[in-house]
Design a protein around this motif. Structure first.
Motif, PDB file in Angstrom:
ATOM      1  N   LEU A  11      61.018  37.523  92.529  1.00 57.65           N
ATOM      2  CA  LEU A  11      61.470  37.731  91.162  1.00 57.65           C
ATOM      3  C   LEU A  11      62.964  37.506  91.032  1.00 57.65           C
ATOM      4  CD1 LEU A  11      59.351  40.742  89.950  1.00 57.65           C
ATOM      5  CD2 LEU A  11      59.054  38.338  89.497  1.00 57.65           C
ATOM      6  N   LEU A  14      63.453  33.844  90.711  1.00 58.50           N
ATOM      7  CA  LEU A  14      63.043  33.442  89.364  1.00 58.50           C
ATOM      8  C   LEU A  14      64.079  33.879  88.333  1.00 58.50           C
ATOM      9  CD1 LEU A  14      60.462  31.967  88.699  1.00 58.50           C
ATOM     10  CD2 LEU A  14      59.482  34.103  87.927  1.00 58.50           C
ATOM     11  N   PHE A  18      66.227  31.741  85.621  1.00 54.14           N
ATOM     12  CA  PHE A  18      66.277  32.048  84.187  1.00 54.14           C
ATOM     13  C   PHE A  18      67.716  32.221  83.722  1.00 54.14           C
ATOM     14  CE2 PHE A  18      61.795  34.026  84.132  1.00 54.14           C
ATOM     15  CZ  PHE A  18      61.256  32.760  84.061  1.00 54.14           C
ATOM     16  N   GLN A  22      69.589  30.309  80.828  1.00 54.42           N
ATOM     17  CA  GLN A  22      70.140  31.035  79.698  1.00 54.42           C
ATOM     18  C   GLN A  22      71.612  30.686  79.484  1.00 54.42           C
ATOM     19  OE1 GLN A  22      68.693  34.177  77.917  1.00 54.42           O
ATOM     20  NE2 GLN A  22      70.252  33.277  76.640  1.00 54.42           N
TER      21      GLN A  22
ATOM     22  N   PHE C  10      62.968  36.431  78.652  1.00 58.69           N
ATOM     23  CA  PHE C  10      63.058  36.200  80.102  1.00 58.69           C
ATOM     24  C   PHE C  10      62.830  37.492  80.878  1.00 58.69           C
ATOM     25  CE2 PHE C  10      65.774  32.244  79.397  1.00 58.69           C
ATOM     26  CZ  PHE C  10      64.740  31.408  79.753  1.00 58.69           C
ATOM     27  N   VAL C  11      63.483  38.580  80.413  1.00 58.46           N
ATOM     28  CA  VAL C  11      63.333  39.848  81.144  1.00 58.46           C
ATOM     29  C   VAL C  11      61.884  40.339  81.063  1.00 58.46           C
ATOM     30  CG1 VAL C  11      64.147  42.207  81.302  1.00 58.46           C
ATOM     31  CG2 VAL C  11      65.731  40.408  80.752  1.00 58.46           C
ATOM     32  N   LEU C  12      61.230  40.114  79.902  1.00 56.27           N
ATOM     33  CA  LEU C  12      59.831  40.520  79.786  1.00 56.27           C
ATOM     34  C   LEU C  12      58.961  39.761  80.774  1.00 56.27           C
ATOM     35  CD1 LEU C  12      58.990  40.893  76.004  1.00 56.27           C
ATOM     36  CD2 LEU C  12      59.019  42.633  77.730  1.00 56.27           C
ATOM     37  N   ILE C  13      59.246  38.460  80.958  1.00 52.90           N
ATOM     38  CA  ILE C  13      58.466  37.692  81.942  1.00 52.90           C
ATOM     39  C   ILE C  13      58.612  38.327  83.323  1.00 52.90           C
ATOM     40  CG2 ILE C  13      58.221  35.467  83.075  1.00 52.90           C
ATOM     41  CD1 ILE C  13      59.248  34.147  80.607  1.00 52.90           C
ATOM     42  N   LEU C  14      59.879  38.677  83.688  1.00 52.02           N
ATOM     43  CA  LEU C  14      60.100  39.240  85.025  1.00 52.02           C
ATOM     44  C   LEU C  14      59.390  40.582  85.177  1.00 52.02           C
ATOM     45  CD1 LEU C  14      63.837  38.351  85.619  1.00 52.02           C
ATOM     46  CD2 LEU C  14      61.813  37.246  86.522  1.00 52.02           C
ATOM     47  N   ILE C  15      59.509  41.440  84.143  1.00 49.26           N
ATOM     48  CA  ILE C  15      58.870  42.750  84.233  1.00 49.26           C
ATOM     49  C   ILE C  15      57.351  42.602  84.356  1.00 49.26           C
ATOM     50  CG2 ILE C  15      58.446  44.895  82.998  1.00 49.26           C
ATOM     51  CD1 ILE C  15      61.148  44.669  81.766  1.00 49.26           C
ATOM     52  N   GLY C  16      56.791  41.702  83.527  1.00 50.36           N
ATOM     53  CA  GLY C  16      55.345  41.525  83.554  1.00 50.36           C
ATOM     54  C   GLY C  16      54.872  40.999  84.902  1.00 50.36           C
TER      55      GLY C  16
ATOM     56  N   LEU E  17      61.900  46.124  75.716  1.00 52.14           N
ATOM     57  CA  LEU E  17      62.175  46.202  77.158  1.00 52.14           C
ATOM     58  C   LEU E  17      61.786  47.574  77.704  1.00 52.14           C
ATOM     59  CD1 LEU E  17      65.538  44.294  77.449  1.00 52.14           C
ATOM     60  CD2 LEU E  17      63.262  43.562  78.052  1.00 52.14           C
ATOM     61  N   ALA E  20      58.107  47.867  77.930  1.00 52.64           N
ATOM     62  CA  ALA E  20      57.542  47.101  79.037  1.00 52.64           C
ATOM     63  C   ALA E  20      57.704  47.849  80.353  1.00 52.64           C
ATOM     64  CB  ALA E  20      58.221  45.738  79.120  1.00 52.64           C
ATOM     65  N   ILE E  24      54.659  49.284  82.885  1.00 50.45           N
ATOM     66  CA  ILE E  24      54.500  48.982  84.303  1.00 50.45           C
ATOM     67  C   ILE E  24      54.534  50.246  85.141  1.00 50.45           C
ATOM     68  CG2 ILE E  24      55.511  47.725  86.223  1.00 50.45           C
ATOM     69  CD1 ILE E  24      54.192  46.020  84.120  1.00 50.45           C
TER      70      ILE E  24
END
Lengths: 236, 111, 118, 86, 88
Positions: A11, A14, A18, A22, C10-16, E17, E20, E24
């Protein structure tokens, strides 16, 4: 623990990617070439006020046909997977009764929801919305009925007929476009009409309504298949 | 002038929304919170929608429809939720609640 | 505004993805996948949203003559629209498989499904 | 004057949103969280109406229409799940 | 007027955020599913802010009712069968 470390490392890589994207992103000041063409000519060529609808139904109509096919396949596979799963869990607990208010309210509210779905996909070329949204709303009304009366028998054959008919007519309309107008799924074999009125934009409302019926039938069939997974007898 | 009245109603509705939020925090148990979350917030939303309808008369039809839908759906969800909370138990503070008609009715029906 | 939404996506993708990769319950993995899906949608729409412009729907407020100067890019919106619908189909498919696995095994724990390990 | 009033209304709605969000995260029982969820959806309808007003686009209200008619389905689903009804 | 829209965007983004992370990290599965549904509802407001009402309508129609129903339905079936997965 080592596995979690690996995940965090992945992660982080990744996230770095990102971050680079950005930081290097500069918002355009103007539309790019394709979008500018759609913005300039979309309304005049196709007569659709909603450019997103124009792109989905006509400019990128073939993609939409493919997408509807993918959805159809997903629905079919769900039906296959769950059809063999009828023999279910032994310790099926007794369901709680539905309150009377919910039953009455759902009977009252399901027709307006269905009507809203029809409004959304018939007006897809004028206001936000269209076949996919309208289909989801139609399926939501089926969901409400299912919640209020869990043992209701939905007619599988009706759902399958609606889905098959609307799918075939959709392809047929595409062929009409090929024969009478510029190409496959061209909407201009019907008159374009006055810009901004309900009966305008050629065949776009017709095609989008068919997509709406098909999507609604597909989602409803997923819901009905899932809810029919236990056939154990219920106490009244 | 209708613009001014409309914006005043907008602020009034927002105050009701705020009160609903405060009630959601301050109320002692689930059923009381459902009262705050359903009643005050529905009233506040109706006020804001009417205020916006006064400010933009050409949008009035859609806004009235939205208000009508909220009036239909919100009590329904609140009632179903309250029933579920009651059935789960622990929804009320026993010191504050003295009458429980639903439990009486259920007991009567089971006899 | 656009940048903020894009960062959130982007942060949501990482968290998910974190949730999907570290949880052992199958349903929780699908929840993580759904969150990452939403993040992707937000990023795509934010790429198409040019600052200070309005929705690509022409009516009295935006006549066709002014469309070029005033609307956002409609193409990412069309893509995301179809992606959301397909996303629901994929989620339903995953849930159906999870249910079948549960019926066969009596568990949703991914660590107890060992056929693919070597 | 009117702009100031709209700003005030937006701030109040934001505070209500934050309060409901706090209840969603804290809520001791599941029912508390569902109440907060319900409140958040209805506050969002006001938010969408405000956004439509600020952008001067009446068509955004269609989204609020769908929101108003469908957001209660989620709440009913969860309530039926909680009382063992699904 | 732009400041208000910026404020709303920031609020919604922070809320998404935090939700989310809750989805999790929280222990109970139903609340994780509820949080995922809340994320898609908030995302639909963000889509309206980003001038994409079509996408917002799709997300509102699908994210609120249908996805939540599918998850909770499977969860209810699983809870009826065994202990893991369904406690509150």
């Amino acid at each position: 623990m080592i596995r979690r470390l690996f995940v965090v490392l992945l992660l982080a890589v990744l996230g770095g990617l990102f971050l680079a994207l950005q930081l290097g992103y500069v918002p355009d000041a103007q539309l790019n070439q394709t979008a500018a063409y759609y913005a300039e000519h979309g309304a005049g060529e196709l007569g659709a006020a909603n450019l997103v609808t124009a792109i989905i139904v006509t400019y990128r109509g073939l993609d939409t046909l493919g997408e509807v096919t993918v959805l159809f396949l997903a629905t079919t596979i769900i039906g296959l997977v769950l059809a063999t799963g009828r023999a279910t869990i032994s310790s099926e607990s007794r369901r709680t009764q539905v309150s009377e208010l919910l039953t009455t309210g759902s009977r009252l509210l399901a027709p307006p929801i269905m009507l809203l779905g029809v409004y959304v996909f018939i007006n897809g070329h004028l206001t936000p919305g269209g076949g996919f949204q309208g289909g989801a709303i139609l399926a939501s009304s089926a969901l409400l009925l299912l919640l209020a009366e869990p043992l209701r028998d939905f007619s599988h054959s009706l759902i399958a007929t609606v889905e098959a008919l609307s799918g075939s007519i959709y392809v047929l309309l595409g062929l009409f476009g090929l024969v009478f107008a510029g190409g496959f799924l061209d909407n201009r074999f019907l008159p374009l009409g006055t810009f901004g009125e309900l009966f305008s934009a050629g065949a776009i409302p017709l095609i989008y309504s068919l997509i709406g019926l098909k999507v609604g039938a597909e989602f409803s069939s997923v819901l009905v298949h899932l809810s029919a997974t236990d056939t154990t007898e219920e106490q009244p | 002038m209708p613009e001014l009245i409309g914006s005043l109603m907008l602020v009034g509705g927002a105050v009701f929304l705020l009160l609903g939020g405060v009630g959601l925090i301050r109320m002692p148990d689930v059923l009381n919170r459902i009262q705050a979350g359903a009643k005050a917030v529905t009233l506040g939303t109706l006020f804001t929608l009417i205020g916006i309808a006064l400010m933009r008369p050409e949008w009035a039809l859609k806004l009235v429809l939205i208000a009508l839908f909220i009036l239909f759906t919100n009590p329904l969800s609140a009632q179903v939720l309250a029933r579920a909370a009651h059935r789960l138990g622990g929804a009320t503070d026993a010191k504050l609640t003295t009458v429980d008609r639903l439990a009486e009715d259920t007991a009567k029906a089971q006899q | 505004m656009t940048t903020l939404a894009m960062t959130t996506g982007f942060v949501l993708i990482l968290i998910g993805l974190y949730g999907a990769l570290t949880n052992r319950n199958l349903l929780r993995m699908i929840v993580g996948f759904t969150i990452a899906d939403t993040g992707v949608h937000i990023v795509l729409v934010a790429v198409g949203a040019l600052p200070g412009r309005t929705a690509p729907i022409l009516d009295a407020a935006v006549p066709p003559a002014e469309a070029l100067a005033r609307i956002v890019d409609p193409i990412p919106q069309a893509l995301v629209l179809t992606a959301i619908v397909i996303g629901l189909g994929v989620t339903a498919l995953m849930l159906a498989y999870a249910y079948r696995l549960f019926v066969r095994r009596g568990t949703l724990d991914i660590a107890k499904m060992t056929e693919l390990k070597w | 004057m009117i702009d100031l009033l709209i700003l005030l209304a937006a701030l109040l709605v934001s505070v209500a949103f934050v309060l409901a969000l706090y209840r969603f995260f804290k809520g001791p029982s599941a029912a508390d969280r569902v109440v907060a969820f319900d409140t958040l959806t209805i506050v969002s309808i006001t938010g969408i109406a405000l956004i439509a007003l600020l952008n001067e686009r009446g068509i955004y209200l269609d989204v609020a229409l769908v929101y108003a008619l469908l957001s209660f389905l989620g709440v009913i689903t969860i309530a039926r799940y909680l009382e063992n009804g699904l | 007027m732009n400041a208000i829209l910026l404020l709303l965007t920031a609020l919604l983004c922070v809320a998404m955020l935090v939700t989310a992370v809750t989805a999790i990290m929280v222990n109970s599965t139903p609340i994780a599913i509820l949080a995922a549904g809340l994320i898609s509802l908030l995302a639909s407001v963000v889509f309206v802010l980003l001038a994409a009402p079509d996408v917002a309508m799709t997300e509102a129609a699908i994210g609120s009712g249908l996805t939540t129903f599918l998850f909770f339905f499977v969860l209810a079936r699983v809870r009826a069968g065994s202990e893991d997965g369904g406690e509150l």
